[in-house]
Design a protein around this motif. Structure first.
Motif, short mmCIF file in Angstrom:
data_model
loop_
_atom_site.label_atom_id
_atom_site.label_comp_id
_atom_site.label_asym_id
_atom_site.label_seq_id
_atom_site.Cartn_x
_atom_site.Cartn_y
_atom_site.Cartn_z
N MET A 61 -116.32 113.92 31.01
CA MET A 61 -117.62 113.97 32.01
C MET A 61 -117.33 114.36 33.49
SD MET A 61 -120.48 111.15 30.71
CE MET A 61 -122.14 111.95 31.60
N VAL A 62 -116.05 113.86 33.96
CA VAL A 62 -115.79 114.14 35.11
C VAL A 62 -114.57 115.54 35.28
CG1 VAL A 62 -116.55 112.24 36.16
CG2 VAL A 62 -114.02 112.39 35.36
N GLY A 63 -114.41 116.02 33.96
CA GLY A 63 -113.48 117.21 34.21
C GLY A 63 -111.97 116.80 33.61
N GLU A 64 -111.64 115.88 33.17
CA GLU A 64 -110.46 115.36 32.65
C GLU A 64 -110.40 115.83 31.05
OE1 GLU A 64 -108.83 111.72 33.34
OE2 GLU A 64 -109.53 111.63 35.43
N VAL A 65 -109.07 116.24 30.75
CA VAL A 65 -108.94 116.56 29.29
C VAL A 65 -108.37 115.62 28.50
CG1 VAL A 65 -107.62 118.47 27.85
CG2 VAL A 65 -108.66 119.23 29.83
N PRO A 66 -108.73 115.30 27.41
CA PRO A 66 -108.05 114.26 26.44
C PRO A 66 -106.72 114.50 26.08
CG PRO A 66 -110.22 114.53 25.56
CD PRO A 66 -110.01 115.75 26.85
N LEU A 67 -105.81 113.74 25.86
CA LEU A 67 -104.23 113.78 25.73
C LEU A 67 -103.63 114.31 26.71
CD1 LEU A 67 -104.64 115.51 21.83
CD2 LEU A 67 -104.05 113.09 22.81
N ARG A 68 -104.24 115.17 27.42
CA ARG A 68 -103.25 115.64 28.63
C ARG A 68 -103.38 114.53 29.90
NH1 ARG A 68 -105.54 120.82 32.08
NH2 ARG A 68 -106.80 118.94 33.12
N ASP A 69 -104.77 114.27 30.15
CA ASP A 69 -104.83 113.46 31.31
C ASP A 69 -105.18 111.96 31.14
OD1 ASP A 69 -105.12 115.84 33.10
OD2 ASP A 69 -107.25 115.91 32.45
N PHE A 70 -105.25 111.68 29.64
CA PHE A 70 -105.33 110.18 29.54
C PHE A 70 -105.22 110.13 27.98
CE2 PHE A 70 -109.68 111.83 29.09
CZ PHE A 70 -110.08 111.33 27.78
N MET A 71 -104.48 108.97 27.75
CA MET A 71 -104.32 108.57 26.15
C MET A 71 -105.52 108.56 25.40
SD MET A 71 -102.27 105.40 24.84
CE MET A 71 -101.94 105.07 22.87
N SER A 72 -105.54 109.27 24.31
CA SER A 72 -106.72 109.55 23.67
C SER A 72 -106.70 109.71 22.07
CB SER A 72 -107.56 110.50 24.04
OG SER A 72 -107.09 111.73 23.80
N PRO A 401 -105.08 103.85 36.40
CA PRO A 401 -103.84 104.36 36.93
C PRO A 401 -102.97 104.84 36.02
CG PRO A 401 -103.88 102.04 37.02
CD PRO A 401 -105.06 102.47 36.45
N MET A 402 -102.75 104.56 34.75
CA MET A 402 -101.96 104.96 33.79
C MET A 402 -102.43 106.07 32.65
SD MET A 402 -100.37 101.14 32.81
CE MET A 402 -99.55 101.53 31.45
N TRP A 403 -101.62 106.97 32.21
CA TRP A 403 -102.04 107.70 31.10
C TRP A 403 -102.20 106.78 29.93
CZ3 TRP A 403 -100.16 108.83 26.18
CH2 TRP A 403 -100.76 109.86 25.75
N ASP A 404 -101.37 105.93 29.71
CA ASP A 404 -101.25 105.04 28.40
C ASP A 404 -102.30 103.96 28.55
OD1 ASP A 404 -100.45 104.32 25.98
OD2 ASP A 404 -98.45 103.97 26.46
N ILE A 405 -103.63 104.28 28.31
CA ILE A 405 -104.60 103.39 28.33
C ILE A 405 -104.72 102.26 27.17
CG2 ILE A 405 -105.97 105.01 29.94
CD1 ILE A 405 -107.57 105.42 27.35
N TYR A 406 -103.86 102.65 26.32
CA TYR A 406 -103.95 101.63 25.16
C TYR A 406 -102.34 101.59 24.72
CZ TYR A 406 -107.05 99.30 21.57
OH TYR A 406 -107.80 98.19 20.98
#
Length: 489
Positions: A61-72, A401-406
């Protein structure tokens, strides 16, 4: 001209009749989902997998891209959720659940349409039993993005098997592609099912894909005498369902091919369901529990109900009722609405601005997070919660603060060094490590899977106590000599 007029009137009548049937099925599906949402949409919450989806939807919703900007997971589920949440103007947990409910209604509508496939007047009782049976397996709600694609694939394969054409091959390819956007495993299952359908249409034989068999709750492993009778019965039924999905896939494919070779009619829904049963059994057996079984059982459920639809009443109603009752016994106890009703222990709490009734443990976890944030990370300062609980970021409306949220799996040194740089840049006010081994294996603890990141936390944060008694919660605050805190975007 009279004949043409009669044909036109007949087609008009049939189309009107079909429209009314579709409308009834749509209202039944939407009404069922609405009833379920009103019953338990405000109940239950977990910071693990549910938070994983919630955080991802917030970041999109704030413009980030799954897999690129955060683990998903694959991006479809996040864009679907973010689109509807954006229309609602709300990034809270209830808005997310409403977005998933729309997806669930679409899936249930397709499934009920399949039960009435090639039937002029679908039996209302069978539709009701089918609705209950299917709806109770649509759990947990945040995994519906792994359940509905299986239903859509059955629908696309059914149309192809019924009447192959270029248009329906294209539709199947489109559905397989869309399924892959929500989960690449669904794309693989769809391809396997499609190849099976092509082989079936060509009356060729093929070998079933091999299945790895992990520790499965087989019915003979139920500890009879050590658990209440109702729990023993539930354990037996759970194990039987695991057996049934594989048996259905194997026997269904063999039966379908035999019938085709004999030039005898067979339900396209049954063929499509049989072809997808074994690929989706892979998903069910991946961890072999009720939640993963629910993600892989829909080919079996829809195929079984389609098979029963054409049976004599003395066979149809007893077995449809048995399937519905067994489904309720296995799955109802894991639904949060039933859990809150049965235990009478759910507590009203604020979860990221939404009011939910949740179990006491989750209330304590959220209270601890809010207290830590207020004391060590006021405003919008970054926080670090790992390796589980991505829902902590969503509940606090903070960026990880981490990409690897899981952070469940071991990472290479270069990956960890990049994560450490992200943590340095974000300068979180506190760090919370959930020190729990997965499946009781110490090598799955964060200190083992991410040793460099763990060591960085020990060197740059200092432990604090007095927040929770459980040893699994390791809480650290940033050392005063560390970098000045920064506000996360």
């Amino acid at each position: 001209m009279d004949i043409l007029r009669i044909n036109w009137l007949t087609m008009h009548y049939l189309s009107q009749k079909k429209f009314k049937q579709d409308l009834q099925i749509l209202l039944l599906a939407a009404g069922t989902v609405l009833a379920l949402f009103l019953w338990q949409g405000h109940k239950g919450f977990e910071l693990w997998d549910e938070g994983y989806l919630w955080y991802g939807a917030q970041r999109v919703m704030v413009g980030e891209v799954p897999l690129r900007d955060f683990m998903s997971y694959d991006p479809g589920r996040y864009y679907w959720s973010a689109a509807i949440m954006g229309l609602l103007g709300d990034n809270g947990i209830l808005a997310l659940r409403e977005a998933v409910a729309v997806f669930q209604a679409i899936g249930l509508f397709i499934a009920l349409k399949l039960l009435s496939f090639n039937t002029d007047r679908p039996k209302q009782i069978l539709l009701v039993l089918g609705t209950i049976t299917l709806a109770v397996w649509m759990f947990p709600w945040f995994k519906l993005f792994d359940i509905v694609p299986s239903i859509a694939l059955i629908g696309a394969l059914t149309l192809l098997v019924q009447q192959p054409s270029r248009r329906r091959y294209f539709l199947l390819g489109l559905i397989v592609g869309l399924a892959a956007v929500f989960g690449r495993n669904h794309g693989v299952y769809g391809v396997v099912g499609s190849l099976g359908a092509m082989a079936y249409l060509a009356t060729r034989r093929g070998d079933a894909p091999p299945l790895p068999i992990p520790c499965v709750p087989w019915p003979w492993r139920v500890p009879f005498g050590q658990v209440p009778p109702i729990e023993a019965a539930r354990g037996v039924l759970l194990g039987l369902f695991f057996i049934a999905i594989v048996a259905f896939g194997m026997l269904g494919v063999v039966w379908a091919i035999c019938q085709r070779l004999r030039n005898k009619p067979i339900s396209p829904v049954l063929v499509a369901s049989s072809l997808l049963a074994l690929p989706y059994a892979h998903s069910a057996y991946s961890r072999a529990d009720a939640v993963h079984l629910a993600q892989g059982i829909f080919p079996f459920l829809i195929g079984s109900l389609a098979l029963l639809a054409n049976q004599p009443a003395k066979v149809k109603w007893p077995f449809a009722t048995l399937l519905c009752g067994a489904s309720l016994l296995v799955m109802l106890p894991v639904h949060p609405g039933w859990q809150c009703y049965a235990t009478q222990q759910c507590i009203n709490a604020d979860v990221g601005g939404s009011k939910l009734a949740i179990e006491p443990g989750a209330v304590n976890d959220l209270a601890m997070l809010n207290k830590l944030a207020d004391q060590f990370a006021p405003g919008k300062q970054s926080v670090l919660v790992t390796p589980f609980w991505p829902g902590a970021y969503a509940a606090l409306n903070r960026k990880s603060p981490m990409w690897d949220i899981y952070a469940l799996f071991p990472r290479e040194e270069a990956f960890e060094l990049a994560e450490i740089e992200r943590i340095k840049s974000a300068a979180p006010g506190f760090a919370l490590i959930i020190d729990i081994p997965i499946d009781g294996r110490d090598e799955t603890r964060f200190r083992s899977t991410h040793p460099l990141t763990y060591q960085y936390i020990l060197e740059n944060f200092e432990p604090v106590t007095g927040y929770r008694q459980e040893s699994a919660y390791q809480i650290y605050k940033r050392k005063e000599t560390g970098p000045a805190p920064r506000t996360a975007p």
